[in-house]
Design an enzyme around this catalytic site. Sequence first.
Site, PDB file in Angstrom:
ATOM      1  N   HIS A   1     -28.894 -30.134  10.764  1.00 59.09           N
ATOM      2  CA  HIS A   1     -30.268 -30.640  10.804  1.00 59.09           C
ATOM      3  C   HIS A   1     -30.468 -31.441   9.518  1.00 59.09           C
ATOM      4  O   HIS A   1     -30.569 -30.869   8.434  1.00 59.09           O
ATOM      5  CB  HIS A   1     -31.230 -29.453  10.883  1.00 59.09           C
ATOM      6  CG  HIS A   1     -32.671 -29.806  10.744  1.00 59.09           C
ATOM      7  ND1 HIS A   1     -33.562 -29.685  11.785  1.00 59.09           N
ATOM      8  CD2 HIS A   1     -33.397 -30.254   9.694  1.00 59.09           C
ATOM      9  CE1 HIS A   1     -34.764 -30.046  11.372  1.00 59.09           C
ATOM     10  NE2 HIS A   1     -34.689 -30.390  10.101  1.00 59.09           N
TER      11      HIS A   1
ATOM     12  N   ASN B   1     -39.879 -32.421  14.970  1.00 60.29           N
ATOM     13  CA  ASN B   1     -39.056 -32.496  13.774  1.00 60.29           C
ATOM     14  C   ASN B   1     -37.630 -32.889  14.166  1.00 60.29           C
ATOM     15  O   ASN B   1     -36.987 -32.138  14.896  1.00 60.29           O
ATOM     16  CB  ASN B   1     -39.061 -31.130  13.089  1.00 60.29           C
ATOM     17  CG  ASN B   1     -38.262 -31.095  11.802  1.00 60.29           C
ATOM     18  OD1 ASN B   1     -37.620 -32.057  11.421  1.00 60.29           O
ATOM     19  ND2 ASN B   1     -38.290 -29.949  11.130  1.00 60.29           N
TER      20      ASN B   1
ATOM     21  N   ASP C   1     -33.093 -30.883  22.531  1.00 58.19           N
ATOM     22  CA  ASP C   1     -33.841 -30.149  21.509  1.00 58.19           C
ATOM     23  C   ASP C   1     -35.055 -29.472  22.150  1.00 58.19           C
ATOM     24  O   ASP C   1     -36.153 -29.443  21.572  1.00 58.19           O
ATOM     25  CB  ASP C   1     -34.258 -31.069  20.363  1.00 58.19           C
ATOM     26  CG  ASP C   1     -34.734 -30.298  19.133  1.00 58.19           C
ATOM     27  OD1 ASP C   1     -34.591 -29.056  19.115  1.00 58.19           O
ATOM     28  OD2 ASP C   1     -35.255 -30.921  18.187  1.00 58.19           O
TER      29      ASP C   1
END
Length: 455
Positions: A201, A300, A327
């Site tokens: 990430h 995000n 995601d």
Amino acid sequence: MVDNKNFPPTGPLAAHPAGAENAVLLKGVLIYGEGEPQDVLLSDGVIAKIGADLSTEAPAEAEVLDLSGQVLLPGLVDMHVHLREPGREDTETIASGSAAAAKGGFTAVFTMANTSPVMDDPAIAESVWYKGQNTNLCDVHPVGSISKGLEGKELTEFGMMADSDAKVRMFSDDGKCVDDPRLMRRAIEYSRGMDVLLAQHCEEPRLTEGAVAHEGETAARLGLRGWPRVAEESIVARDALMARDYGGRIHICHASTEGTVELLRWAKGQDIPLSAEVTPHHLILTDSRLETFDGVNRVNPPLREERDTLALRQALIDGVVDCVATDHAPHSSEEKCCEFDQARPGMLGLETSLAIIADLFVINGDQDWRFVAKVMSERPAEITKLPGHGRPIAEGEPANLCVVDTNASWTAEAKEMASKSENNPYEGMPMPVRVSTTILRGKVTCRNGNPVKTD
């Protein structure tokens, strides 16, 4: 059946409908959307035969599905989902997430480690693996955390998790970045010996403190704290150099910027072992949606500008970005129906992703269904080294498949979805195609657009 000692053996699936046993006949499908309609006979978990008319060759007890003119693809593989179990079963469970996956055409998903407790222990990973197998709708592979408790201080026991019954093959602190370069270097060195994948990430946290939206004109006008592109790109660059110098396999989660695309292009030109994914929402949505301050649009990394979405689309076509991952991040209504800067980041994605990719690249682009198969099935399976999935549609290959009805348009409505949550960013949006059928190891897991109920 394709097998691999590095992944756990898959168990038995739900039984066929009464009167059907071990065989399914798909009538009149277009393989990869090409050529003349074909019949495909599935038997004992593999593609037994492909031909113009196999009605007389199918066993009398076979389940027959009339799918005339529909597109047959390999079952989809999602490298990046959040199924929330254990700990947040109010927002999603392995059962509801598996149903959403089957409805979206997926036969395998990798569920991230930011559960409660964190998936940093073999016993937790094993419980997720076995619950996925008992649900019988798709293969659910647990992703172990890189650091204990996602705290970025101490590595988890990669070896113990890789040797567990779940045989964890991917590790990620997704939701948080492994920002400590020394810890990331050790993770790469340990992972290399076990040939496991590290999914990063990319977010330099010192550049995103308090940030909730892309740093640009929209955020400035709306008074939202900005999240700069460099926060992502600096970690992408750092990890590319680490992969170059220390080896290992690193995967970039949810690439979102034009600069990340250029860094990936450079890295691949240097033969650095770096792969990357992009989400459907970063391909189609921009920060212009923030005008409403609707918390469903907080994600995000944040939604970026149009130049980023265009760069990401081209990168996916060029192979600079390898694949699509949803995601899929369910949240409760309370976590989304609040002030924008208090909303939890994340969007649903499993049930809408294929339709969005088909709309962008096939219906309104110059790509074909083989492109969809590559970025949503073949490449994710290759990157994760997942056996039996993303395989060619050919006799003798595993029967992990999905079927797309190109004449079945629908409207994305959260209340009609299999997910327990309703944070659907595409609410009310028309979808041009629908997954009608999903098949896992020869067993139907989605029929007529609805996941098969399991006990």
